[in-house]
Enzyme design. Structure first.
Site, short mmCIF file in Angstrom:
data_model
loop_
_atom_site.label_atom_id
_atom_site.label_comp_id
_atom_site.label_asym_id
_atom_site.label_seq_id
_atom_site.Cartn_x
_atom_site.Cartn_y
_atom_site.Cartn_z
N ASP A 1 -7.03 1.43 7.61
CA ASP A 1 -5.78 2.12 7.94
C ASP A 1 -6.05 3.61 8.09
O ASP A 1 -7.14 4.10 7.82
CB ASP A 1 -4.67 1.82 6.93
CG ASP A 1 -4.93 2.39 5.54
OD1 ASP A 1 -5.57 3.44 5.42
OD2 ASP A 1 -4.48 1.75 4.56
N ASP B 1 0.84 -1.19 0.00
CA ASP B 1 0.00 0.00 0.00
C ASP B 1 0.87 1.25 0.00
O ASP B 1 2.01 1.21 0.48
CB ASP B 1 -0.90 0.02 1.24
CG ASP B 1 -1.94 -1.09 1.23
OD1 ASP B 1 -2.33 -1.52 0.12
OD2 ASP B 1 -2.36 -1.52 2.32
N TYR C 1 6.19 -8.51 8.92
CA TYR C 1 5.82 -7.10 8.96
C TYR C 1 6.04 -6.52 10.36
O TYR C 1 5.95 -7.23 11.37
CB TYR C 1 4.34 -6.92 8.60
CG TYR C 1 3.98 -7.27 7.19
CD1 TYR C 1 4.00 -6.31 6.18
CD2 TYR C 1 3.59 -8.57 6.86
CE1 TYR C 1 3.66 -6.64 4.88
CE2 TYR C 1 3.25 -8.90 5.55
CZ TYR C 1 3.28 -7.93 4.57
OH TYR C 1 2.95 -8.26 3.28
N ARG D 1 -3.84 -4.95 7.55
CA ARG D 1 -4.89 -3.98 7.86
C ARG D 1 -6.10 -4.68 8.48
O ARG D 1 -6.71 -4.18 9.44
CB ARG D 1 -5.31 -3.24 6.58
CG ARG D 1 -4.33 -2.18 6.13
CD ARG D 1 -4.84 -1.45 4.91
NE ARG D 1 -4.78 -2.26 3.70
CZ ARG D 1 -5.71 -2.28 2.75
NH1 ARG D 1 -6.81 -1.55 2.90
NH2 ARG D 1 -5.57 -3.01 1.68
#
Length: 296
Positions: A80, A38, A66, A173
């Protein structure tokens, strides 16, 4: 210019935008990436240049890691911080509550992808439908969280951070949104960095903003780097010429043990990586997947 490039994508640019910049810097039209990030996310983004783009679908299909930051007390339509705020709630949770919530997501879980995602429905990406105000009932799907742990405790801003090692197709997310549901106050992702993908670590990446047309060639790796997880097989000069010209190779004339049907191999002539072939036991041949480098 041809090869494999590992970049650390900066915040505020799409993966497509990163590819467009590499095209400008290299002058090569054939540039592609794997593992979309993203715009708000940073981190590992593998890039293929030139003929190496044919290898993009053969990258190691392994877990991704992550580092994520979560804001409690707020939910958004994108899951988000860039999205439209849907709800805001008072935050009355402790750090122990957060540790308990994280523990609920370790292992195989059912997850609903966000509406703002690149998943396609009847040839249209969901985020395009979402931008038009359309919504769909997205089915839950099974993903696996191999490891998840808190890395920064809850602060006065209502934020905390965690690291997670997840399978392909997991949406961080959605994970942040689901954690907020468990805590009862809602949550949205406010920061994300992919630290490892397809076996490549962020420490081995170059920042996209550090690349110039003058220095980019020094960061481009051999295309073979991207597919080093496949077994290699060496061929003779005549076999290399045949393979380069699209010809299949007889398995009887290849020195390799323990081959299995459908197995993908790196085909090499001395130090030259020619491309990928696959074992066809029924026809007793090594068939071609893709040719990257040729010998005449």
């Amino acid at each position: 210019m041809q090869g494999f490039l590992l970049i650390n994508k900066p915040k505020g640019i799409t993966s497509f935008g990163a590819v467009a910049r590499i095209k400008r810097l290299t002058g090569e039209k054939r540039v592609g990436h794997t593992g979309t990030l993203d715009p708000m996310a940073t981190g590992v983004l593998p890039i293929f240049i030139g003929k190496a783009t044919a290898l993009s679908s053969y990258l190691l299909d392994s877990e991704k890691t992550y580092f994520a930051s979560v804001l409690l007390g707020k939910t958004t339509d994108t899951f988000d911080i860039t999205g439209k705020v849907i709800s805001e709630s008072e935050v009355n949770v402790t750090n122990d509550d957060i540790l308990f919530a994280l523990s609920k997501f370790k292992g195989k879980i059912m997850q609903k992808p966000p509406m703002f995602s690149a998943i396609q429905k009847n040839g249209v990406r969901l985020y395009e439908l979402a931008r038009r105000g359309e919504t769909l009932d997205i089915p839950m799907r099974e993903v696996e969280i191999f490891d998840i742990k808190e890395t920064e405790k809850l602060n006065e801003k209502g934020e905390f951070s965690f690291s997670a090692c997840v399978c392909k197709g997991t949406y961080i997310r959605s994970l942040a949104n689901d954690i907020g549901d468990v805590l009862g106050c809602g949550a949205t992702l406010c920061g994300l960095t992919r630290t490892n993908a397809s076996g490549f670590d962020i420490e081995n990446c170059v920042d996209l903003n550090d690349l110039t047309s003058e220095n980019i060639s020094s960061f481009i790796l051999s295309e073979e780097t991207a597919v080093s997880h496949f077994k290699e097989v060496f061929v003779s000069e005549k076999q290399a010429v045949r393979f380069s010209n699209g010809g299949q190779l007889s398995l009887d004339r290849i020195s390799a043990d323990g081959l299995t049907d459908g197995e993908i191999l790196r085909v090499k002539y001395n130090d030259l990586f020619l491309g990928l072939g696959f074992v066809d036991l029924e026809n007793n041949q090594l068939s071609i997947k893709c040719v990257i480098n040729s010998i005449k």
